[in-house]
Design a protein around this motif. Structure first.
Motif, PDB file in Angstrom:
ATOM      1  N   ILE A   1      83.876   4.771 -77.273  1.00  0.00           N
ATOM      2  CA  ILE A   1      85.217   4.659 -77.861  1.00  0.00           C
ATOM      3  C   ILE A   1      85.117   4.093 -79.276  1.00  0.00           C
ATOM      4  O   ILE A   1      85.775   4.572 -80.214  1.00  0.00           O
ATOM      5  CB  ILE A   1      86.114   3.776 -76.981  1.00  0.00           C
ATOM      6  N   ASP A   2      84.255   3.103 -79.450  1.00  0.00           N
ATOM      7  CA  ASP A   2      84.114   2.482 -80.768  1.00  0.00           C
ATOM      8  C   ASP A   2      83.580   3.468 -81.805  1.00  0.00           C
ATOM      9  O   ASP A   2      84.099   3.557 -82.921  1.00  0.00           O
ATOM     10  CB  ASP A   2      83.172   1.269 -80.675  1.00  0.00           C
ATOM     11  N   VAL A   3      82.554   4.227 -81.452  1.00  0.00           N
ATOM     12  CA  VAL A   3      81.969   5.135 -82.439  1.00  0.00           C
ATOM     13  C   VAL A   3      82.909   6.297 -82.720  1.00  0.00           C
ATOM     14  O   VAL A   3      83.015   6.762 -83.869  1.00  0.00           O
ATOM     15  CB  VAL A   3      80.574   5.626 -81.983  1.00  0.00           C
ATOM     16  N   LEU A   4      83.621   6.776 -81.718  1.00  0.00           N
ATOM     17  CA  LEU A   4      84.554   7.885 -81.937  1.00  0.00           C
ATOM     18  C   LEU A   4      85.731   7.461 -82.814  1.00  0.00           C
ATOM     19  O   LEU A   4      86.225   8.254 -83.624  1.00  0.00           O
ATOM     20  CB  LEU A   4      85.067   8.418 -80.601  1.00  0.00           C
ATOM     21  N   ASN A   5      86.181   6.243 -82.659  1.00  0.00           N
ATOM     22  CA  ASN A   5      87.338   5.788 -83.426  1.00  0.00           C
ATOM     23  C   ASN A   5      86.967   5.310 -84.828  1.00  0.00           C
ATOM     24  O   ASN A   5      87.847   4.931 -85.594  1.00  0.00           O
ATOM     25  CB  ASN A   5      88.080   4.684 -82.670  1.00  0.00           C
ATOM     26  N   ASP A   6      85.690   5.342 -85.129  1.00  0.00           N
ATOM     27  CA  ASP A   6      85.226   4.998 -86.475  1.00  0.00           C
ATOM     28  C   ASP A   6      85.176   6.285 -87.298  1.00  0.00           C
ATOM     29  O   ASP A   6      84.320   7.143 -87.099  1.00  0.00           O
ATOM     30  CB  ASP A   6      83.841   4.353 -86.387  1.00  0.00           C
ATOM     31  N   ARG A   7      86.107   6.413 -88.246  1.00  0.00           N
ATOM     32  CA  ARG A   7      86.221   7.647 -89.027  1.00  0.00           C
ATOM     33  C   ARG A   7      84.920   8.006 -89.749  1.00  0.00           C
ATOM     34  O   ARG A   7      84.624   9.189 -89.973  1.00  0.00           O
ATOM     35  CB  ARG A   7      87.357   7.495 -90.043  1.00  0.00           C
ATOM     36  N   SER A   8      84.126   7.038 -90.064  1.00  0.00           N
ATOM     37  CA  SER A   8      82.899   7.296 -90.814  1.00  0.00           C
ATOM     38  C   SER A   8      81.717   7.654 -89.913  1.00  0.00           C
ATOM     39  O   SER A   8      80.686   8.128 -90.404  1.00  0.00           O
ATOM     40  CB  SER A   8      82.524   6.069 -91.664  1.00  0.00           C
ATOM     41  N   ARG A   9      81.837   7.434 -88.605  1.00  0.00           N
ATOM     42  CA  ARG A   9      80.677   7.648 -87.724  1.00  0.00           C
ATOM     43  C   ARG A   9      80.884   8.704 -86.653  1.00  0.00           C
ATOM     44  O   ARG A   9      79.907   9.185 -86.073  1.00  0.00           O
ATOM     45  CB  ARG A   9      80.311   6.324 -87.035  1.00  0.00           C
ATOM     46  N   PHE A  10      82.111   9.104 -86.362  1.00  0.00           N
ATOM     47  CA  PHE A  10      82.343   9.936 -85.177  1.00  0.00           C
ATOM     48  C   PHE A  10      81.674  11.300 -85.275  1.00  0.00           C
ATOM     49  O   PHE A  10      81.274  11.886 -84.267  1.00  0.00           O
ATOM     50  CB  PHE A  10      83.846  10.083 -84.910  1.00  0.00           C
ATOM     51  N   GLU A  11      81.506  11.793 -86.524  1.00  0.00           N
ATOM     52  CA  GLU A  11      80.898  13.116 -86.669  1.00  0.00           C
ATOM     53  C   GLU A  11      79.386  13.097 -86.486  1.00  0.00           C
ATOM     54  O   GLU A  11      78.741  14.156 -86.515  1.00  0.00           O
ATOM     55  CB  GLU A  11      81.266  13.711 -88.026  1.00  0.00           C
ATOM     56  N   SER A  12      78.813  11.924 -86.256  1.00  0.00           N
ATOM     57  CA  SER A  12      77.385  11.873 -85.928  1.00  0.00           C
ATOM     58  C   SER A  12      77.133  12.409 -84.518  1.00  0.00           C
ATOM     59  O   SER A  12      76.003  12.718 -84.157  1.00  0.00           O
ATOM     60  CB  SER A  12      76.856  10.437 -86.028  1.00  0.00           C
ATOM     61  N   ILE A  13      78.179  12.515 -83.726  1.00  0.00           N
ATOM     62  CA  ILE A  13      78.104  13.117 -82.395  1.00  0.00           C
ATOM     63  C   ILE A  13      78.440  14.598 -82.519  1.00  0.00           C
ATOM     64  O   ILE A  13      79.407  14.972 -83.194  1.00  0.00           O
ATOM     65  CB  ILE A  13      79.078  12.421 -81.422  1.00  0.00           C
ATOM     66  N   HIS A  14      77.657  15.441 -81.886  1.00  0.00           N
ATOM     67  CA  HIS A  14      77.852  16.899 -81.958  1.00  0.00           C
ATOM     68  C   HIS A  14      79.268  17.257 -81.499  1.00  0.00           C
ATOM     69  O   HIS A  14      79.793  16.660 -80.556  1.00  0.00           O
ATOM     70  CB  HIS A  14      76.828  17.588 -81.053  1.00  0.00           C
ATOM     71  N   PRO A  15      79.938  18.215 -82.156  1.00  0.00           N
ATOM     72  CA  PRO A  15      81.315  18.559 -81.764  1.00  0.00           C
ATOM     73  C   PRO A  15      81.447  18.983 -80.294  1.00  0.00           C
ATOM     74  O   PRO A  15      82.464  18.684 -79.661  1.00  0.00           O
ATOM     75  CB  PRO A  15      81.690  19.710 -82.713  1.00  0.00           C
ATOM     76  N   ILE A  16      80.439  19.661 -79.746  1.00  0.00           N
ATOM     77  CA  ILE A  16      80.528  20.012 -78.321  1.00  0.00           C
ATOM     78  C   ILE A  16      80.505  18.759 -77.465  1.00  0.00           C
ATOM     79  O   ILE A  16      81.254  18.658 -76.480  1.00  0.00           O
ATOM     80  CB  ILE A  16      79.373  20.962 -77.925  1.00  0.00           C
ATOM     81  N   ASN A  17      79.690  17.777 -77.834  1.00  0.00           N
ATOM     82  CA  ASN A  17      79.661  16.551 -77.041  1.00  0.00           C
ATOM     83  C   ASN A  17      80.898  15.699 -77.247  1.00  0.00           C
ATOM     84  O   ASN A  17      81.316  14.971 -76.337  1.00  0.00           O
ATOM     85  CB  ASN A  17      78.390  15.752 -77.329  1.00  0.00           C
ATOM     86  N   ARG A  18      81.531  15.790 -78.427  1.00  0.00           N
ATOM     87  CA  ARG A  18      82.823  15.119 -78.586  1.00  0.00           C
ATOM     88  C   ARG A  18      83.844  15.756 -77.644  1.00  0.00           C
ATOM     89  O   ARG A  18      84.636  15.072 -76.987  1.00  0.00           O
ATOM     90  CB  ARG A  18      83.298  15.205 -80.039  1.00  0.00           C
ATOM     91  N   ALA A  19      83.824  17.083 -77.564  1.00  0.00           N
ATOM     92  CA  ALA A  19      84.717  17.775 -76.629  1.00  0.00           C
ATOM     93  C   ALA A  19      84.409  17.398 -75.191  1.00  0.00           C
ATOM     94  O   ALA A  19      85.309  17.213 -74.371  1.00  0.00           O
ATOM     95  CB  ALA A  19      84.588  19.295 -76.813  1.00  0.00           C
ATOM     96  N   GLN A  20      83.126  17.273 -74.885  1.00  0.00           N
ATOM     97  CA  GLN A  20      82.711  16.911 -73.528  1.00  0.00           C
ATOM     98  C   GLN A  20      83.199  15.516 -73.157  1.00  0.00           C
ATOM     99  O   GLN A  20      83.695  15.290 -72.050  1.00  0.00           O
ATOM    100  CB  GLN A  20      81.192  16.968 -73.435  1.00  0.00           C
TER     101      GLN A  20
END
Length: 999
Positions: free
Chosen positions: A677-696
């Motif tokens: 939750i912390d990394v996703l809500n960080d606008r500067s870091r969330f894209e370090s996670i692959h978009p498919i895994n963000r969807a997952q």
């Protein structure tokens, strides 16, 4: 199996009426001699009566049929039983008169209950080798029939004195049987029909010899029905003239409606087909035409087209069409459509050869036929069909006009074309031995369509969209206990039709993708080629595929397990696992445990839950390696394993199932969820996670909460990151997951809070995309805009509503709205729906008139959907009535779309459900398909979530729908899950929304 009847006195609940009275019995007494005389007289009278009844019974004797040229199948008594059926002797001079004695009247024959069919397979005593089929369809008002002549070479596998084959709604004129080598005629003594199994059996007065070949000649007539299966009629209107055509759709069990045959996928044969047609029309079939047309012997307006002999193929892949269509071609590739629509087939003709070339390299096997035809049909129940060499499509799935069709329609055409061409190898060249393995056909084609289009149209990134459309979509169905195995036994045509569902297509494709990733491309592709080469022109089972892949892996030293052991856990078990990952942050020990993921939380799991072979890939916050999807560890059918060799800091997050290549959900311990939750809500870091895994992550969390495995506070906290998400796949996954809450809360007092929350997430993305569509926009961006604007207007985003209302009003003011429409096709769905929703009868009638006038299939389909957006109940009832009328302009294939459109709002859902209940038999009779009825029932009940609604549904199912089988059980289970969800989660979510929206 037929149950023996109980005595009536016991069946009705009353005890036998036995009189133990000691009173003197009164009555008349007769002597023994008189009794004998009476008995003899009675017996003689009974015999005389029997002879009279026999000679004047409804089933006439052969002599009475001597002058009959067309003799309808004569059903005597209970039509569900075996019937002995005479054949006209005028067309059967060499066959001795048949025994027309009625089938023996046994206690079994008198049963009124339908027998339970557990064996619908044909006897294996004979096998067809070659069919020679000649058909004359009569395509004009008042005589939608066809004449057929069939000659089939039969090889005898085991000595027998009977031949059994399939046939439905065919009227036999004559049947003759010859010995192939000598031409000697064999005597047919009887023909019987087993109607429930759609069998016909001819009995002979001698035994057919094993290893010998015989020729069966049949003349018959059939019906060009309007039920969109078998050999059927279709029509379209051109310049106010109705034009009729005749086409086929045989999958799964409808070739038997066009010609007598051995209608099972493994019983392959060669076919030589000749079609008679009006001289001003054309015909097309699986193979190329041989020679010029020849004059019909008896119908001067007709000519014959003869086609080359096919390769060995299954009956369900036979296809032919008689039309007045035009064509465009590119070498051995041609597209056919009605004249006014032909230009819209240009894209299909452009991409079809590219897909074919790619797949020849992918399979490493050349396409074995001399040509491919693709034909767009106005009336077609399926989206498309892979008939070998003649692909048939619903118009919307093949035609694309850039000036009228939305950009997304281009991707749809490409995907459907790729799907059907993929079948030319997987399904046509090699065919499942039985329908239980239909997933080998449909799962593979559903996977390869993405692979092929991704290779041809690289900018679309369809392999990312695969996760949304196939993996996450099918999870919803497979989480039901009433789901089914991928490989599942089926016993009758209705059950066969029912397994053409998301499990066979979506889950089948998802596990193939999973296997591709854990075996690697090299092993997977070589194994597929080996499998196809080993089984080409024949049939196969899933075990044959597993063997080929295992051998390919062992040759390259890439995989140490038997593929069958791994994959049988996925195809022979219902459902899918949730992988629980619990970290010990002090010892760095990570425990992986699995259990079946089920939607209803009171379902028994634990030790009784099945186990799978699960490939586990993962990465950490330090690594961020989302490229490698090769598993780092396996759960080899183990319920739990623990590892200590994962290098990860206690304050670092872990993400498993890289790019969601594995068909399972992930549930982390709470500390790991918090870090995500912390990394996703960080606008500067969330894209370090692959978009498919963000969807997952979003999809897993929301569905774990839905099933009671994760608290909704945590799941909704994850969705809050969507405020700065701009990538299509994760944002779409979030909207779909939140959409369930939308459905459940839409009838409650706190829907306003839900709308405020979701609109706060979408404001930025909606502003970024806007309403202006740039030239040559990508398919993904076009789909993204459509989804965002649709959701925003649905939630009454002020600017969205104002823009849409203005554009719809301007269109209505146009002096010629059918010729001039400035609304871009990519935003029409939103604009039209808002215009109809915010208006009244005038706006609805305007949309209805545009539907009636529209020629482009994409525009017609769109208008059908938006007509359900009105808020006027009487218009919704009117629309449902129109959907059941042949004269309305709504095609029978679109009935489900109308019910779905009406049921898509809180106002329309109860209207659609009540209309369906009140017109149940009428709807069933009109659509003529159990699969279509199931689809309608599903769409009109998806919003039910109150206990009293569930009770009403159960009562309706008990009274009317029990014959619909597994699909109706899935409807019941889904509704029960909705009720449980409301009871368990409603207050929790309302509390979270109130807290969040007031902050």
């Amino acid at each position: 199996m037929t149950q023996a009847r109980e005595p009536l006195s016991i069946m009705d609940g009353n005890p036998p009426n036995c009189d133990f009275s000691t009173k003197t019995k009164r009555g008349m007494y007769v002597s023994k001699s008189l009794a004998v005389v009476v008995f003899i007289i009675f017996g003689l009278a009974l015999i005389a009566t029997s002879f009279i009844v026999y000679n004047f019974a409804a089933c006439p004797i052969t002599d009475q049929l001597a002058n009959v040229t067309k003799y309808e199948l004569h059903h005597c008594g209970d039509q569900s039983k075996l019937l002995v059926l005479p054949i006209s002797t005028e067309h059967n001079k060499n066959v001795l008169p048949l025994d027309t004695t009625p089938f023996p009247t046994t206690s079994e024959a008198l049963e009124t209950e339908e027998p339970v069919i557990t064996d619908l397979r044909l006897p294996r005593t004979v096998r067809p080798e070659k069919y020679n089929l000649r058909l004359t369809p009569y395509i004009f008002e008042g005589n939608f029939t066809f004449d057929g002549e069939l000659s089939v070479v039969i090889a005898v596998k085991n000595a027998t004195d009977s031949i059994t084959f399939h046939g439905v709604e065919l009227t036999f004129k004559s049947i003759k049987l010859y010995e192939k080598s000598s031409g000697r005629v064999l005597r047919i003594v009887q023909r019987t029909e087993d109607a429930p199994r759609q069998f016909h059996t001819i009995s002979l007065n001698e035994t057919l010899k094993k290893g010998q070949r015989y020729v069966m000649n049949v003349t018959y007539t059939g019906i060009l029905n309007d039920d969109l299966h078998g050999f059927y009629r279709s029509s379209y209107v051109e310049k106010n003239v109705t034009r009729w055509i005749a086409v086929t759709q045989f999958q799964a069990t409808d070739a038997r409606r066009a010609f007598p045959c051995w209608d099972e996928p493994a019983l392959k044969a060669r076919f030589t087909i000749s079609i008679a047609r009006p001289a001003n029309m054309t015909s097309v079939s699986n193979m190329n035409a041989v020679g010029p047309p020849t004059q019909h012997a008896t119908i001067k307006e007709y000519v014959w087209d003869q086609y080359a002999e096919t390769l060995p193929m299954s009956t369900y892949l036979v296809a032919f069409a008689v039309t007045d269509f035009k064509k465009m071609s590119d070498k051995n590739f041609a597209v056919w459509a009605r004249k006014e629509a032909l230009s819209s087939a240009a894209y299909a003709l452009e991409i079809g050869p590219k897909i074919l070339s790619f797949l020849e390299n992918y399979y490493k096997i050349k396409f074995p036929l001399p040509k491919i035809d693709m034909i767009a049909l106005s009336d077609f129940k399926a989206g498309a069909m892979e008939n070998w060499g003649l692909l048939t499509f619903r118009e919307i799935a093949m035609l694309y006009d850039g000036a009228i069709s939305p950009t997304t329609a281009k991707a749809r055409v490409a995907s459907v074309v790729a799907h059907e061409i993929a079948h030319q190898w997987f399904g046509n060249l090699v065919t499942p031995a039985w329908w239980s393995d239909i997933w080998l056909n449909e799962g593979f084609a559903s996977y390869v369509e993405y692979v092929a289009v991704d290779a041809v149209e690289k900018s679309w990134k369809l392999m990312e969209v695969f996760v949304l459309n196939e993996v996450q979509s099918v999870f919803k169905l497979d989480a039901l206990t009433s789901s089914h195995q991928i490989s599942v036994e089926v016993y009758n045509p209705e059950e066969i039709g029912a397994i053409f569902d998301k499990i066979s297509y979506g889950k089948g494709s998802a596990i193939l993708r999973m296997m591709n990733h854990f075996l690697t491309d090299d092993v997977f592709n070589n194994g597929i080629t080996d499998y196809l080469n080993a089984k080409k022109y024949g049939d196969a089972e899933q075990g044959d595929l597993w063997s080929a892949l295992t051998n390919a892996a062992r040759k390259r030293g890439m995989f140490d397990a038997d593929v069958a052991v791994v994959m049988d856990s996925w195809t022979l078990q219902t459902g899918f696992p949730v992988l629980n990952i619990v970290r010990d942050y002090e010892t760095n020990r990570v425990t992986f445990s699995q259990e079946r993921f089920v939607l209803i939380n009171n379902t028994v799991v634990g030790e009784r839950s099945p186990v799978w072979w699960i490939p586990v890939s993962y990465t950490t916050g330090r690594e961020k390696n989302f490229t490698s999807t090769v598993p780092k560890l396996w759960l080899r059918g183990q319920r739990t394993i623990a590892v200590t060799n994962i290098t990860i800091d206690a304050n670092d997050w872990l993400i498993a199932n890289i790019q969601q290549t594995g068909f399972y959900r992930i549930n982390y311990d709470m500390r790991n969820w918090k870090m995500l939750i912390d990394v996703l809500n960080d606008r500067s870091r969330f894209e370090s996670i692959h978009p498919i895994n963000r969807a997952q992550i979003v999809d897993d969390a929301m569905n774990l909460a839905l099933a009671g495995r994760l608290d909704y506070g945590t799941a909704l906290d994850i969705t809050s990151y969507l405020v700065h998400e701009r990538s299509y796949v994760p944002l779409k996954a979030g909207l779909v997951a939140l959409g369930y809450i939308d459905t459940m809360l839409s009838k409650g007092a706190h829907y306003l809070e839900y709308k405020r929350y979701v609109l706060s997430l979408l404001d930025g993305a909606v502003a970024d995309l806007g309403w202006n569509v740039a030239a040559n926009e990508s398919v993904v961006r076009a789909q993204h805009r459509m989804d965002l604007l649709s959701t925003a207007c649905h939630l009454e985003h002020v600017d969205c509503i104002e823009q849409a209302v203005r554009m719809y009003a301007n269109w209505m003011l146009s002096p010629n709205p059918d010729a001039y429409n400035e609304i871009h096709p990519d935003i029409r769905s939103t604009v039209y729906c808002v215009g109809v929703h915010t208006g009244g009868a005038r706006e609805w009638q305007f949309a209805w008139e545009r539907f009636r006038a529209a020629g482009a299939p994409s525009e017609r389909e769109l208008l059908l959907s938006v007509l359900g957006c009105t808020r006027e109940p009487y218009l919704l009832y009117r629309y449902l009535e129109l959907s059941l009328s042949n004269d309305s302009g709504i095609r029978k294939q679109d009935t489900v779309r109308v019910f779905s459109a009406v049921a898509s709002s809180t106002l329309g859902q109860p209207i659609a459900f009540n209309f369906l209940r009140g017109n149940w038999q009428r709807v069933k009779d009109y659509v003529g398909s159990g699969a279509t009825v199931n689809s309608i029932l599903k769409v009109v009940t998806r919003w039910l979530n109150q206990p009293h609604e569930f009770e009403e549904l159960k009562r309706f199912v008990t009274e009317s729908c029990q014959d619909l089988g597994r699909p109706v059980q899935q409807v019941l289970e889904r509704t029960e899950a909705n009720v449980q969800w409301m009871q368990r989660n409603y207050q929790t979510i309302v509390h979270w929304l109130l807290k969040t929206t007031s902050a």
